[in-house]
Design an enzyme around this catalytic site. Structure first.
Site, PDB file in Angstrom:
ATOM      1  N   MET A  15      25.847   3.490  17.199  1.00  0.00           N
ATOM      2  CA  MET A  15      24.979   2.390  17.146  1.00  0.00           C
ATOM      3  C   MET A  15      25.825   1.306  17.166  1.00  0.00           C
ATOM      4  O   MET A  15      26.856   1.076  16.537  1.00  0.00           O
ATOM      5  CB  MET A  15      24.386   2.566  15.718  1.00  0.00           C
ATOM      6  N   THR A 206      36.837  -1.569  39.000  1.00  0.00           N
ATOM      7  CA  THR A 206      35.810  -2.595  38.817  1.00  0.00           C
ATOM      8  C   THR A 206      36.643  -3.960  38.611  1.00  0.00           C
ATOM      9  O   THR A 206      37.665  -4.201  37.976  1.00  0.00           O
ATOM     10  CB  THR A 206      35.009  -2.385  37.817  1.00  0.00           C
ATOM     11  N   ARG A 209      32.701  -9.685  38.082  1.00  0.00           N
ATOM     12  CA  ARG A 209      31.581 -10.478  38.712  1.00  0.00           C
ATOM     13  C   ARG A 209      32.036 -10.412  39.922  1.00  0.00           C
ATOM     14  O   ARG A 209      31.173 -10.532  41.119  1.00  0.00           O
ATOM     15  CB  ARG A 209      31.633 -12.014  38.278  1.00  0.00           C
ATOM     16  N   GLY A 237      29.893  -2.438  32.745  1.00  0.00           N
ATOM     17  CA  GLY A 237      30.477  -1.399  33.199  1.00  0.00           C
ATOM     18  C   GLY A 237      29.966   0.071  33.007  1.00  0.00           C
ATOM     19  O   GLY A 237      30.194   0.741  34.053  1.00  0.00           O
ATOM     20  N   ASP A 238      29.364   0.126  32.002  1.00  0.00           N
ATOM     21  CA  ASP A 238      28.509   1.485  31.772  1.00  0.00           C
ATOM     22  C   ASP A 238      27.527   1.526  32.952  1.00  0.00           C
ATOM     23  O   ASP A 238      27.176   2.717  33.503  1.00  0.00           O
ATOM     24  CB  ASP A 238      28.102   1.553  30.200  1.00  0.00           C
ATOM     25  N   ALA A 268      22.725  -5.561  34.818  1.00  0.00           N
ATOM     26  CA  ALA A 268      23.128  -5.289  33.268  1.00  0.00           C
ATOM     27  C   ALA A 268      23.328  -6.557  32.680  1.00  0.00           C
ATOM     28  O   ALA A 268      23.116  -6.743  31.415  1.00  0.00           O
ATOM     29  CB  ALA A 268      24.003  -4.138  33.043  1.00  0.00           C
ATOM     30  N   THR A 271      20.516  -8.865  30.636  1.00  0.00           N
ATOM     31  CA  THR A 271      19.914  -8.574  29.474  1.00  0.00           C
ATOM     32  C   THR A 271      20.619  -8.297  28.559  1.00  0.00           C
ATOM     33  O   THR A 271      21.826  -7.635  28.647  1.00  0.00           O
ATOM     34  CB  THR A 271      18.940  -7.334  30.223  1.00  0.00           C
ATOM     35  N   GLY A 273      22.576  -6.575  24.996  1.00  0.00           N
ATOM     36  CA  GLY A 273      22.590  -5.204  24.788  1.00  0.00           C
ATOM     37  C   GLY A 273      23.384  -4.307  25.948  1.00  0.00           C
ATOM     38  O   GLY A 273      23.992  -4.878  26.872  1.00  0.00           O
TER      39      GLY A 273
END
EC number: 2.7.1.15
Length: 292
Positions: A15, A206, A209, A237-238, A268, A271, A273
Site C-alpha cells: 500500500m 531506461t 524522459r 518505470g513499472d 504514466a 496521472t 499514483g
C-alpha cells in the site's frame, strides 16, 4: 494489442502512502505537505496492473498480510483484471511504501516489506502457472530465493524471463543464467556492474524522459520517449516494464517493443499514483502511431 499474451508476475504488493509537497525535504528538514492518499502499489503489483492494461492476460504470485491493507490490495489487483489465485494471505502486516512527491514530479520512496519479506516458496500450482506463461516478469522487492526459483522453472520450460532488478543488488549467476531480458535504469546499471549487464542476451536501460537504450545480439539502439506534461513520475518505470513484458511476449521486435514501453512510461507520468497511472492498451496504440 489483444489480451491473449500470458504474463506471470512474481513480486511485491504494497500500500503506497503518498504525500505531496512543494519540495523534497533535505536531511533534517521538515516541510508542509499538500495532500495525503493511500494507493495500492508495490513494483510487482504495479507491473502486473501495467501489463494487464497494456493488453496482457496476467497472473500474480505474491503475498499480502491479514491487516486491512491486505484485503484492499487483493481487491485492487482483481479489479484491474489480474488473476490473484496465487496470491497468499499471511499473518502480520502487508507491505507499505512511504512516498513523497514534489511539484517537479520528483519523488523519494521508502519501502517496508511486510508480507513481501517472508519466505515465498513456490507451490506446484505456481510452477504450473509459470510453465504455462508466455513470459515471467520479476523484480527484487521479495526474497531473491523466490525469484531464482521461479526464473529457473521458467527457463527450464523455455519461458522468457524479464527481470527488473530493483532495488539493485549483486545478481547471482544462477539468476542471470535464466534471464532473457534485463531492464534497469542508469543508476541500477551502475550498481549492478558491466559484467552482469553483458551476461544477459537482451539489455534495456531506461533513460527517463529521454526514452530507453537497447543492446541485443549484434545490435544496439535508442528509442526516444514522447514529450508529455509530467505531474508524477511514480510508477513510470513499472508502466514501462509491464508494457514491455506484454510486447516482448507477443513477439514484437525489440524496437517496436521498446516504443510501446516508452509510450506507456510517458503516459504514466501524466496521472498521479503508481499502478493506477498505467495506461490502457488503446492509449498506448494511439500515441505509438503519432510518435513513431
Amino acid at each position: 494489442m489483444t489480451n491473449e499474451t500470458r504474463v506471470v508476475v512474481l513480486g511485491s504488493v504494497n500500500m503506497d502512502l503518498v504525500t505531496t509537497t512543494s519540495h523534497l525535504p533535505a536531511p533534517g528538514e521538515t516541510v508542509l505537505g499538500g495532500s495525503f492518499s493511500t494507493i495500492p502499489g508495490g513494483k510487482g503489483a504495479n507491473q502486473a496492473i501495467a501489463a494487464a492494461r497494456a493488453g496482457g492476460t496476467v497472473a500474480f504470485i505474491g503475498a499480502v498480510g491479514d491487516d486491512h491493507f491486505g484485503a484492499a490490495l487483493g481487491e485492487a489487483l482483481l479489479g484491474a483484471g489480474v488473476n490473484v489465485e496465487q496470491l497468499r494471505h499471511t499473518a502480520g502486516a502487508s507491505g507499505i511504501a512511504a512516498i513523497v512527491v514534489d511539484e517537479q514530479a520528483e519523488n523519494t520512496i521508502v519501502v517496508v516489506p511486510g508480507a513481501n519479506g517472508g519466505v515465498l516458496g513456490l507451490t506446484d500450482a505456481d510452477r504450473d502457472v509459470v510453465r504455462g506463461a508466455d513470459i515471467l516478469l520479476c523484480q527484487l522487492e521479495i526474497p531473491i530465493s523466490a525469484v531464482i526459483s521461479a526464473a529457473g522453472v521458467a527457463a527450464a520450460a523455455d519461458v522468457p524471463v524479464l527481470l527488473n532488478p530493483s532495488p539493485a543488488r549483486d545478481l547471482p549467476s544462477d539468476l542471470l543464467d535464466a534471464v532473457t531480458v534485463l531492464v534497469v535504469n542508469e543508476g541500477e546499471a551502475a550498481a549492478i556492474g558491466d559484467d552482469a549487464l553483458r551476461s544477459v542476451p537482451h539489455l534495456v536501460i531506461t533513460l527517463g524522459r529521454s526514452g530507453a537504450r537497447y543492446r541485443g545480439p549484434g545490435t544496439s539502439f535508442e528509442v526516444s520517449a514522447p514529450q508529455v506534461v509530467a505531474i508524477d513520475t511514480t510508477g513510470a518505470g513499472d508502466a514501462f516494464t509491464g508494457a514491455l513484458a506484454v510486447a516482448w511476449a507477443a513477439g514484437l521486435d525489440p524496437r517496436a517493443a521498446l516504443q510501446r514501453a516508452c509510450v506507456a512510461g510517458a503516459l504514466a507520468t501524466t496521472t498521479p499514483g503508481a499502478g493506477v497511472s498505467a495506461p490502457e492498451s488503446d492509449r498506448i496504440d494511439d500515441l505509438v502511431r503519432t510518435t513513431y
